[in-house]
Motif scaffolding. Structure first.
Motif, short mmCIF file in Angstrom:
data_model
loop_
_atom_site.label_atom_id
_atom_site.label_comp_id
_atom_site.label_asym_id
_atom_site.label_seq_id
_atom_site.Cartn_x
_atom_site.Cartn_y
_atom_site.Cartn_z
N THR A 1 15.60 -0.97 2.25
CA THR A 1 16.10 0.38 2.72
C THR A 1 17.41 -0.21 3.51
N ASP A 2 18.32 0.86 3.67
CA ASP A 2 19.48 0.70 4.59
C ASP A 2 18.78 1.42 6.00
N ASP A 3 17.86 2.12 5.87
CA ASP A 3 17.41 2.99 7.03
C ASP A 3 15.86 3.16 7.03
N GLU B 1 14.49 -3.11 6.58
CA GLU B 1 15.94 -3.11 6.31
C GLU B 1 16.66 -4.31 5.85
N ASP B 2 17.52 -4.29 4.94
CA ASP B 2 18.08 -5.43 4.26
C ASP B 2 19.20 -5.89 5.05
N LYS B 3 18.65 -6.46 6.25
CA LYS B 3 19.86 -6.99 7.10
C LYS B 3 19.55 -8.33 7.71
N PRO C 1 16.40 -6.93 11.84
CA PRO C 1 16.05 -5.54 10.91
C PRO C 1 14.68 -4.99 11.37
#
Length: 493
Positions: A285-287, A267-269, A225
């Motif tokens: 956030t996604d980005d 980022e939520d990864k 992330p």
């Protein structure tokens, strides 16, 4: 009162203590590079989550790969891995807090296999990093991994006795893969653009040279992330330790001092779970890109704009520069006219408010942030924090004088003597190389600006920028910082 578990309940009532039983925590994160920033940021947020009664299975095991990490480990181990977070600000809403989120620290020097085994153990689900901008072994001029470096070559030749973060992570992932243990997330908390993508690129480049099958497995199973991290955290000084002792009665071998402001956009990864940090103020956030570009351009870029000019003037602390109206006017002009037009809208952020917050933060007298800290590693910082702004100014055909002054100040700073005749050291791993670039005034623009890994190709090929740089350098050298700033600001009106 010496800080340790036994003495916790005897500390002064204004000191916030862990609201959880430290014995109830279990490790879930291994963090490589335990320093002030990690403790004031990631460990702070993890402790805050634990204080709510959640996240007790995300305690942090510190990892030290450098010889100088031994003192940090010994200081922490001597106080049961507790440390004090000592906020310093110009208002009354600062806190003093004991943090218990770190539960152990392992050193590479004490045995590589024990460290690899820790990273390979199933309870470790996140491996996080603060290894500095230069620790990723990426060539700034072309974005490629520097496989030729001696430490990288060592790790490729001796995979069971690694020295670098890449060697250790690959050794651990090799063990996990062989044992059928799921991969962990690799989470950079370093202050560089797209830090997750940089980490991924570097690790995959190393893995490709090490083992093609492992490379493919990492590509498929590990996430990286991106994050935007922010909290001004000066080096802890003896004066800070004494202040903590005198004001709050805590004898802490290695407290961390920081400003009250803190921000983490992430980022939520995550491939193997994560703490619920959103409950304690982390923004998922996604980005992360717009937040990152805002922070790097405005905060880090302005820090560089201040620091070399301030050091040349004879100042040694960031707040001293902000006590000087010329510096404040210059920084506001740099932020408003040179950086802000390049930025995309940032969800949830008013850029005007953000810039005022930066001025307030830089002006924080209590934290006494050292200009030397901000000056350090300029050769790594310029390509990330300043060159993108300059490239955009050149591409858009806009004025480059204010941005050229930042580079000119660094060039003069590299000569090692301020305008009062005081000599100082250059804290940069490439100090000798950089000093050689500025050894002859007549050749400075030619030698310095042509270093592609620092300045790229647009800057030396822009006659307007080169001319602005030469004007600014000559003015700083001949007239000094104050006169140069006055002249530059007069041209705004």
């Amino acid at each position: 009162m010496k800080l340790n578990k036994q003495n916790l309940t005897q500390l002064a009532p204004q000191v916030r203590l862990p609201a959880y039983a430290i014995a109830d925590t279990r490790q879930g994160i291994a963090h490589i590079g335990v320093g002030g920033f990690h403790r004031a940021h990631q460990a702070y947020y993890t402790d805050a989550l634990m204080n709510t009664g959640e996240g007790l299975d995300w305690s942090i095991c510190g990892i030290g790969l450098r010889a100088e990490d031994r003192k940090a480990r010994d200081d922490l181990a001597g106080q049961d891995y507790l440390f004090t977070l000592f906020e310093l600000g110009d208002t009354d809403d600062t806190e003093v807090r004991v943090i218990g989120a770190i539960s152990d620290m392992l050193l590479a020097q004490d045995g590589a296999q024990a460290l690899i085994d820790k990273l390979a153990s199933p309870e470790i689900r996140i491996v996080s990093l603060t290894i500095t901008e230069g620790g990723y072994c990426i060539d700034d001029s072309n974005g490629e991994f520097m496989a030729h470096l001696p430490q990288i070559q060592h790790d490729l030749a001796h995979p069971d006795a690694p020295q670098t973060v890449f060697g250790f992570i690959c050794a651990a992932l090799t063990q996990r893969r062989a044992a059928g243990i799921p991969a962990f997330t690799v989470m950079s908390c370093d202050n560089l653009p797209h830090n997750g993508a940089v980490t991924r690129k570097a690790l995959l480049a190393f893995a490709a040279l090490h083992n093609a099958d492992l490379h493919d497995w990492i590509k498929e199973n590990v996430s990286f992330p991106n994050a935007m991290v922010d909290r001004i955290t000066p080096m802890t000084s003896t004066a800070h330790r004494l202040q903590l002792h005198d004001e709050h009665g805590i004898d802490d071998a290695w407290p961390v001092v920081c400003e009250p402001f803190v921000q983490w956009v992430l980022e939520d990864k995550f491939v193997n779970g994560r703490p619920a940090w959103e409950q304690v103020g982390v923004q998922f956030t996604d980005d992360v890109t717009p937040y990152e570009e805002m922070k790097i351009g405005l905060l880090n870029g302005s820090h560089l704009a201040l620091t070399y000019l301030g050091f040349l003037k004879g100042y040694r602390f960031v707040h001293e520069t902000m006590n000087d109206p010329l510096f404040v006017a210059y920084i506001r002009a740099y932020m408003d006219l040179d950086v802000t037009p390049n930025l995309a809208p940032v969800p949830g952020i008013d850029l005007g408010d953000y810039k005022q917050t930066l001025v307030d933060r830089f002006s924080n007298q209590a934290i006494a942030d050292q200009l030397e800290r901000v000056c350090s590693d300029g050769s790594s910082k310029f390509p990330k924090f300043t060159v993108p702004t300059i490239n955009r100014l050149i591409a858009d055909g806009r004025e480059t004088e204010r941005a050229a002054l930042v580079v000119a100040a660094w060039a003069l700073y590299l000569q090692g003597v301020d305008e009062n005749g005081v000599r100082y050291r250059i804290p940069d791993p490439r100090a000798d190389f950089c000093r050689a670039l500025v050894a002859d005034d007549a050749l400075i623009s030619q030698r310095l600006l042509s270093v592609e890994e620092i300045f790229g190709t647009a800057i030396p090929n822009s006659p307007a920028f080169v001319a602005a740089f030469e004007r600014c350098f000559a003015s700083l050298r001949d007239k000094g910082v104050a006169e140069t700033l006055k002249q530059l600001l007069a041209n705004l009106h």
